[in-house]
Enzyme design. Structure first.
Site, PDB file in Angstrom:
ATOM      1  N   ARG A  82       0.837  -1.210   0.000  1.00  0.00           N
ATOM      2  CA  ARG A  82       0.000   0.000   0.000  1.00  0.00           C
ATOM      3  C   ARG A  82       0.865   1.251   0.000  1.00  0.00           C
ATOM      4  NH1 ARG A  82      -4.513   0.039   4.477  1.00  0.00           N
ATOM      5  NH2 ARG A  82      -2.769   0.695   5.783  1.00  0.00           N
ATOM      6  N   LYS A 184      -2.667   6.464   1.526  1.00  0.00           N
ATOM      7  CA  LYS A 184      -2.450   6.926   2.897  1.00  0.00           C
ATOM      8  C   LYS A 184      -1.541   8.156   2.873  1.00  0.00           C
ATOM      9  CE  LYS A 184      -2.350   4.547   7.300  1.00  0.00           C
ATOM     10  NZ  LYS A 184      -3.533   5.189   7.856  1.00  0.00           N
ATOM     11  N   GLU A 220     -16.233   6.094   4.863  1.00  0.00           N
ATOM     12  CA  GLU A 220     -15.522   5.548   6.024  1.00  0.00           C
ATOM     13  C   GLU A 220     -15.423   6.642   7.080  1.00  0.00           C
ATOM     14  OE1 GLU A 220     -11.346   4.639   5.443  1.00  0.00           O
ATOM     15  OE2 GLU A 220     -11.214   5.974   3.724  1.00  0.00           O
TER      16      GLU A 220
HETATM   17  N1  PLP Z   1      -9.231   4.080   6.729  1.00  0.00           N
HETATM   18  C1  PLP Z   1      -8.398   5.063   7.042  1.00  0.00           C
HETATM   19  C2  PLP Z   1      -8.717   6.432   6.575  1.00  0.00           C
HETATM   20  C3  PLP Z   1      -7.244   4.797   7.807  1.00  0.00           C
HETATM   21  O1  PLP Z   1      -6.415   5.778   8.143  1.00  0.00           O
HETATM   22  C4  PLP Z   1      -6.994   3.478   8.232  1.00  0.00           C
HETATM   23  C5  PLP Z   1      -5.796   3.159   8.990  1.00  0.00           C
HETATM   24  O2  PLP Z   1      -4.808   2.731   8.497  1.00  0.00           O
HETATM   25  C6  PLP Z   1      -7.903   2.489   7.871  1.00  0.00           C
HETATM   26  C7  PLP Z   1      -9.003   2.810   7.132  1.00  0.00           C
HETATM   27  C8  PLP Z   1      -7.669   1.069   8.289  1.00  0.00           C
HETATM   28  O3  PLP Z   1      -6.686   0.471   7.503  1.00  0.00           O
HETATM   29  P1  PLP Z   1      -5.826  -0.722   8.057  1.00  0.00           P
HETATM   30  O4  PLP Z   1      -6.775  -1.789   8.434  1.00  0.00           O
HETATM   31  O5  PLP Z   1      -4.976  -1.122   6.901  1.00  0.00           O
HETATM   32  O6  PLP Z   1      -5.048  -0.209   9.201  1.00  0.00           O
HETATM   33  C1  COI Z   2      -4.036   2.979  11.601  1.00  0.00           C
HETATM   34  O1  COI Z   2      -5.021   2.332  11.935  1.00  0.00           O
HETATM   35  O2  COI Z   2      -2.893   2.478  11.536  1.00  0.00           O
HETATM   36  C2  COI Z   2      -4.171   4.370  11.234  1.00  0.00           C
HETATM   37  O3  COI Z   2      -3.303   4.849  10.564  1.00  0.00           O
HETATM   38  C3  COI Z   2      -5.354   5.099  11.692  1.00  0.00           C
HETATM   39  C4  COI Z   2      -5.101   6.390  12.368  1.00  0.00           C
HETATM   40  C5  COI Z   2      -4.178   6.316  13.538  1.00  0.00           C
HETATM   41  C6  COI Z   2      -4.775   7.465  11.413  1.00  0.00           C
END
Ligand code: PLP
Ligand code: COI
Length: 340
Positions: A82, A184, A220
């Site tokens: 990612r 991200k 989201e």
């Molecule tokens: N959506 C957003 C906007 C986020 O910042 C995160 C965190 O990383 C997620 C979803 C969840 O993603 P992940 O499960 O890869 O941590």
């Molecule tokens: C995560 O879940 O790792 C995130 O980046 C979410 C938040 C702390 C921005």
């Protein structure tokens, strides 16, 4: 190895400075080998691209102590992939995916004393990030970059642990249809600071963002994807090109189908349908699965039957199974658990 003297159980989701971090620099068209350093400070020019034009991105993943005392990470290859995609979208030089995973392992190993013990309720959060560091004044990408990974022990993302949250439907948009919602980028979080403060000031834990084009579909929150459960126990998650492809959500959809034998569907979710779901949760690395009890849309309340006291039954099964895999209590699918 002696664990640090930290009250693991009372940690929130905050920054605790740990001993070692990884740093690699990009200059003259290539990334250097990178080193583990004790220096947590970064010195840069006043005109650094990250300061002027926010050319920065990040990732988030965790290391865990398993029931049998091993230290493991959860699917770091997906964070590597990612971040690679994010870097390309931001005109940054992607960091090699295998080297990313190696650097994650190095940082966890170097901070092993900070990996919270099994059963403490805390984990070691890893924050890989990259930014343009040389001076840039015309709007263009930097020529020099830094990639870093630090570690910090964390507890639950939301205050109150796994008590159901109350969200509000935001009047702000998180991401444009052809924008950067799917990567991200730091800029996605900068623009969310005002909406999240407004939500907090009004007594809500987070925002539910709707799609910017029609404001009829669920996207989201600021830091997690949604999971819903229908009254006939089907797991549903919103499909959209402008949300972050959560690794937790992708893992949970697999867990729902392959471990729990549930139907699991990724599809557009209209806000109008939300009132008909039995359960709602937020999923992400930081959030794990945080149950949602209530969503308020300009004074109109949607209260999920699971209530404000505990997780809904399917959400709980998903939570227990995912954390069981992460903590080594349950067998993981091939490649999900990387031992340090
Ligand atoms: N959506 C957003 C906007 C986020 O910042 C995160 C965190 O990383 C997620 C979803 C969840 O993603 P992940 O499960 O890869 O941590
Ligand atoms: C995560 O879940 O790792 C995130 O980046 C979410 C938040 C702390 C921005």
């Amino acid at each position: 190895m002696a664990k640090k003297d930290i009250d693991w159980g009372s940690l929130g989701f905050g920054y605790v400075k740990t001993d070692k971090r990884f740093v690699s620099n990009y200059k003259d068209g290539k990334w250097d080998d990178g080193v583990i350093t004790e220096d947590a400070d970064i010195v840069m020019n006043e005109c650094a691209c990250v300061l002027q034009y926010a050319q920065t991105c990040f990732e988030g993943l965790k290391a865990y102590t398993t029931e049998d005392g091993r230290t493991v990470c959860f699917r770091p290859d997906l964070n590597a992939a990612r971040m690679y995609d994010t870097a390309q979208r931001l005109e940054m030089p992607p960091f090699d995916k295998d080297r990313f995973v190696e650097a994650v392992k190095q940082v966890v190993k170097a901070n092993e004393d900070y990996v919270p013990p099994y059963g403490s309720g805390a984990t070691l959060y890893l924050r890989p990030y990259m930014f343009g560091i040389n001076p840039v004044i015309g709007v263009k990408p930097a020529d020099e970059y830094q990639f870093r990974i630090f570690a910090t022990p964390v507890g639950p993302y939301f205050k109150g642990g796994i008590k159901p949250l109350t969200l509000c439907v935001s009047d702000f948009d998180r991401a444009a249809p052809h924008g950067t919602g799917h990567i991200k980028a730091g800029l996605n979080y900068a623009m969310s600071l005002h909406p999240i403060q407004e939500a907090h000031r009004a007594g809500f834990a987070e925002n539910m963002y709707l799609d910017a084009a029609t404001r009829t579909k669920v996207e989201e929150t600021g830091g997690a994807n949604f999971l819903f459960v229908t009254k006939d126990n089907k797991v549903v998650t919103p499909k959209s090109n402008s949300i972050l492809p959560s690794i937790t959500r992708r893992s949970l959809m697999y867990v729902a189908k392959e471990y729990l034998g549930l139907e699991a569907e990724e599809r557009e979710v209209y806000f109008d349908e939300v009132k008909d779901f039995a359960e709602c949760g937020l999923c992400g690395t930081a959030a794990v699965i945080s149950p949602v009890g209530k969503i308020v849309d300009h004074g109109k309340e949607i209260c999920f039957p699971s209530g404000m006291d505990e997780m809904g039954p399917i959400t709980k099964k998903l939570y227990d199974t995912l954390t069981g895999i992460q903590m080594g209590r349950l067998d993981a699918p091939e490649g999900w658990i990387v031992e340090i």
